[in-house]
Design a protein around this motif. Structure first.
Motif, PDB file in Angstrom:
ATOM      1  N   ASP A   1       0.829  -1.125   0.049  1.00 46.82           N
ATOM      2  CA  ASP A   1      -0.120   0.048   0.054  1.00 46.82           C
ATOM      3  C   ASP A   1       0.859   1.288   0.029  1.00 46.82           C
ATOM      4  N   GLU A   2       0.632   2.249  -0.810  1.00 48.19           N
ATOM      5  CA  GLU A   2       1.355   3.488  -0.821  1.00 48.19           C
ATOM      6  C   GLU A   2       1.542   4.230   0.580  1.00 48.19           C
ATOM      7  N   ASN A   3       0.508   3.962   1.364  1.00 42.16           N
ATOM      8  CA  ASN A   3       0.483   4.744   2.645  1.00 42.16           C
ATOM      9  C   ASN A   3       1.496   3.526   3.842  1.00 42.16           C
ATOM     10  N   SER A   4       1.883   2.635   3.316  1.00 45.55           N
ATOM     11  CA  SER A   4       2.656   1.670   4.315  1.00 45.55           C
ATOM     12  C   SER A   4       4.144   2.018   4.336  1.00 45.55           C
ATOM     13  N   ASP A   5       4.670   1.381   5.381  1.00 47.73           N
ATOM     14  CA  ASP A   5       6.233   1.579   5.451  1.00 47.73           C
ATOM     15  C   ASP A   5       6.777   0.819   4.812  1.00 47.73           C
ATOM     16  N   LEU A   6       7.596   1.051   3.600  1.00 45.01           N
ATOM     17  CA  LEU A   6       7.969   0.389   2.566  1.00 45.01           C
ATOM     18  C   LEU A   6       9.411  -0.481   2.892  1.00 45.01           C
ATOM     19  N   LEU A   7       9.801   0.046   4.344  1.00 42.24           N
ATOM     20  CA  LEU A   7      11.048  -0.750   4.918  1.00 42.24           C
ATOM     21  C   LEU A   7      10.418  -1.881   5.802  1.00 42.24           C
ATOM     22  N   ASP A   8       9.231  -1.803   5.975  1.00 40.48           N
ATOM     23  CA  ASP A   8       8.914  -3.186   6.716  1.00 40.48           C
ATOM     24  C   ASP A   8       8.268  -4.288   5.898  1.00 40.48           C
ATOM     25  N   PRO A   9       9.014  -5.337   6.128  1.00 38.67           N
ATOM     26  CA  PRO A   9       8.794  -6.662   5.140  1.00 38.67           C
ATOM     27  C   PRO A   9       7.330  -7.099   5.178  1.00 38.67           C
ATOM     28  N   ALA A  10       6.680  -6.714   6.310  1.00 39.64           N
ATOM     29  CA  ALA A  10       4.977  -7.108   6.421  1.00 39.64           C
ATOM     30  C   ALA A  10       4.485  -6.420   5.641  1.00 39.64           C
ATOM     31  N   SER A  11       4.786  -5.093   4.987  1.00 34.06           N
ATOM     32  CA  SER A  11       4.070  -4.274   4.081  1.00 34.06           C
ATOM     33  C   SER A  11       3.956  -4.717   2.611  1.00 34.06           C
ATOM     34  N   TRP A  12       4.910  -5.896   2.508  1.00 32.30           N
ATOM     35  CA  TRP A  12       4.815  -6.258   1.134  1.00 32.30           C
ATOM     36  C   TRP A  12       3.998  -7.658   0.964  1.00 32.30           C
ATOM     37  N   HIS A  13       3.384  -7.918   0.046  1.00 35.05           N
ATOM     38  CA  HIS A  13       2.571  -8.772  -0.138  1.00 35.05           C
ATOM     39  C   HIS A  13       2.910  -9.473  -1.377  1.00 35.05           C
ATOM     40  N   LYS A  14       2.817 -11.172  -1.780  1.00 34.37           N
ATOM     41  CA  LYS A  14       3.451 -11.708  -2.919  1.00 34.37           C
ATOM     42  C   LYS A  14       2.470 -12.554  -3.628  1.00 34.37           C
ATOM     43  N   SER A  15       2.503 -12.527  -4.798  1.00 32.24           N
ATOM     44  CA  SER A  15       1.745 -13.409  -5.572  1.00 32.24           C
ATOM     45  C   SER A  15       1.957 -14.862  -5.278  1.00 32.24           C
ATOM     46  N   PRO A  16       1.181 -15.725  -5.134  1.00 36.61           N
ATOM     47  CA  PRO A  16       1.682 -17.204  -4.971  1.00 36.61           C
ATOM     48  C   PRO A  16       1.971 -17.909  -6.093  1.00 36.61           C
ATOM     49  N   ALA A  17       1.519 -17.335  -7.444  1.00 40.72           N
ATOM     50  CA  ALA A  17       1.768 -17.968  -8.624  1.00 40.72           C
ATOM     51  C   ALA A  17       2.572 -16.929  -9.496  1.00 40.72           C
ATOM     52  N   PRO A  18       3.229 -17.412 -10.589  1.00 47.33           N
ATOM     53  CA  PRO A  18       3.846 -16.187 -11.531  1.00 47.33           C
ATOM     54  C   PRO A  18       2.967 -15.575 -12.028  1.00 47.33           C
ATOM     55  N   ILE A  19       3.315 -14.376 -12.783  1.00 52.17           N
ATOM     56  CA  ILE A  19       2.458 -13.523 -13.445  1.00 52.17           C
ATOM     57  C   ILE A  19       2.760 -13.310 -14.900  1.00 52.17           C
ATOM     58  N   PHE A  20       3.849 -13.913 -15.168  1.00 51.18           N
ATOM     59  CA  PHE A  20       4.216 -14.029 -16.621  1.00 51.18           C
ATOM     60  C   PHE A  20       5.389 -15.015 -16.731  1.00 51.18           C
ATOM     61  N   SER A  21       5.225 -15.880 -17.735  1.00 46.95           N
ATOM     62  CA  SER A  21       6.012 -17.201 -17.860  1.00 46.95           C
ATOM     63  C   SER A  21       5.853 -17.628 -19.262  1.00 46.95           C
ATOM     64  N   THR A  22       6.725 -18.571 -19.406  1.00 40.77           N
ATOM     65  CA  THR A  22       6.851 -19.325 -20.882  1.00 40.77           C
ATOM     66  C   THR A  22       5.543 -19.752 -21.341  1.00 40.77           C
ATOM     67  N   ARG A  23       5.518 -19.390 -22.714  1.00 47.12           N
ATOM     68  CA  ARG A  23       4.318 -19.836 -23.613  1.00 47.12           C
ATOM     69  C   ARG A  23       4.715 -20.779 -24.576  1.00 47.12           C
ATOM     70  N   GLU A  24       4.927 -22.032 -24.489  1.00 48.11           N
ATOM     71  CA  GLU A  24       5.770 -22.807 -25.420  1.00 48.11           C
ATOM     72  C   GLU A  24       4.821 -22.666 -26.733  1.00 48.11           C
ATOM     73  N   GLU A  25       3.281 -22.642 -26.709  1.00 50.02           N
ATOM     74  CA  GLU A  25       2.655 -22.737 -27.826  1.00 50.02           C
ATOM     75  C   GLU A  25       2.732 -21.483 -28.679  1.00 50.02           C
ATOM     76  N   LEU A  26       3.243 -20.375 -28.072  1.00 51.22           N
ATOM     77  CA  LEU A  26       3.846 -19.409 -28.719  1.00 51.22           C
ATOM     78  C   LEU A  26       5.277 -19.236 -28.936  1.00 51.22           C
ATOM     79  N   SER A  27       5.980 -19.954 -28.738  1.00 46.56           N
ATOM     80  CA  SER A  27       7.419 -20.318 -28.841  1.00 46.56           C
ATOM     81  C   SER A  27       8.073 -18.749 -28.218  1.00 46.56           C
ATOM     82  N   ILE A  28       7.579 -18.621 -27.040  1.00 50.93           N
ATOM     83  CA  ILE A  28       7.999 -17.563 -26.111  1.00 50.93           C
ATOM     84  C   ILE A  28       8.553 -18.317 -24.797  1.00 50.93           C
ATOM     85  N   PHE A  29       9.740 -18.087 -24.665  1.00 52.87           N
ATOM     86  CA  PHE A  29      10.490 -19.027 -23.602  1.00 52.87           C
ATOM     87  C   PHE A  29      11.362 -18.126 -22.599  1.00 52.87           C
ATOM     88  N   GLY A  30      11.135 -18.319 -21.471  1.00 55.76           N
ATOM     89  CA  GLY A  30      11.925 -17.783 -20.238  1.00 55.76           C
ATOM     90  C   GLY A  30      11.737 -15.860 -20.186  1.00 55.76           C
TER      91      GLY A  30
END
Length: 332
Positions: free
Chosen positions: A228-257
């Motif tokens: 959140d823009e109002n949070s303490d950016l130096l506090d690790p608890a302020s940061w949330h993490k997606s449990p899954a990748p948000i951009f990755s290989t699409r073999e059917e499109l020949s896009i790797f890594g």
């Protein structure tokens, strides 16, 4: 969506791409060159124009010592009316251990056009440890400039975690550094335990931080942190993490890594763009780091109703020649 359509790849054989749109109307581009021996800059008034823009070499590695091998992932920033480039460099050595003993460094330029130089070395950006460190970026939020980077903590298993610290000046951080992400999910730990290549996008009351994970082959992918823009950016608890990748290989499109991204804005001044590198084949001979065919690509970002970025899927790219090379002039 932007009125301009981008044909990927925008620039062949440039990994870790960074595109910055300045107030002078130019897009400035830098990235890792295949030989890992110098830092290039180029500029154009359009993103597509970067492909034909003549690159200039603004800094070249030393023959020996701390900045003599594997010059990686430069980024150009404009801070307090001066230009800065952050990059990582290793030292020459008889074994691979030295070749991956990276530290982070800064360059400074006072010229209005950074392609004209000169560039001055500001030295190593020191952190808590003398250990493998790379992929620095910087952003300002509410009057504070922050530095974000990847580093190996000797006490934590793995290769690199993500850290943040306030900056005292554009080449010095304070001792308030905080770890905000370590590789914890399986998709972050394929081949290597890696969180690296952070990039910042501030939108919709949040600070979004994309990053890359796993080995640099087809397993390379992107994750997302947010605070959140109002949070303490130096506090690790302020940061949330997606449990899954948000951009990755699409073999059917020949896009790797796809990964090690940056963000910029389209020519319309409104549309957010994702800038990233990817290969168009899966099988690699030898170490993926020395395969030159990670190419710079660009595509629009859409936004969900809840205000989160939706990177979609990698866009189909145009056919590439069997080999591609770019000549660069050198700033004298």
């Amino acid at each position: 969506m932007p009125t301009t359509e981008y044909v990927n790849p925008i620039i062949p054989q440039r990994a870790d791409p960074w595109i910055y749109k300045h107030t002078d109307g130019y897009y400035y581009f830098t990235g890792s060159v295949p030989a890992y021996d110098c830092i290039e800059l180029r500029r154009a008034t359009t993103i597509s124009g970067l492909a034909a823009a003549e690159p200039v070499v603004c800094w070249r590695k030393y023959d020996s010592g701390p900045m003599s091998a594997n010059i990686w992932a430069p980024e150009i920033h404009f801070i307090n009316n001066k230009w800065y480039i952050y990059f990582a460099a290793a030292r020459t050595a008889e074994t691979n251990e030295g070749l991956f003993d990276h530290r982070m460094f800064a360059l400074e330029c006072e010229a209005s056009n950074p392609l004209e130089g000169p560039w001055l070395e500001k030295g190593q950006v020191k952190t808590k440890w003398e250990s493998f460190s790379l992929d620095a970026t910087s952003f300002e939020h509410r009057g504070v400039r922050y530095y974000v980077w990847a580093q190996k903590d000797p006490a934590i298993p793995g290769n690199s975690n993500l850290y943040i610290a306030p900056m005292i000046n554009p080449w010095t951080i304070s001792d308030q550094q905080a770890c905000i992400s370590i590789p914890e999910y399986e998709w972050e730990k394929i081949g290597f335990l890696v969180n690296e290549g952070a990039a910042i996008l501030k939108r919709n009351g949040k600070i979004f931080m994309s990053y890359s994970a796993s080995a640099t082959d087809h397993n390379y992918c992107m994750g997302l942190l947010w605070a959140d823009e109002n949070s303490d950016l130096l506090d690790p608890a302020s940061w949330h993490k997606s449990p899954a990748p948000i951009f990755s290989t699409r073999e059917e499109l020949s896009i790797f890594g796809p990964g090690h991204n940056s963000f910029t804005v389209a020519e319309d001044g409104v549309t957010d763009l994702l800038v990233y590198h990817a290969r168009n084949y899966k099988e690699i001979v030898g170490d993926p780091l020395y395969d030159p065919n990670r190419h710079t690509c660009v595509q629009p970002i859409s936004w969900t109703p809840s205000g989160f970025p939706d990177f979609g899927k990698p866009l189909t790219r145009a056919a590439l020649p069997a080999s591609a090379s770019v000549n660069a002039q050198v700033i004298s």
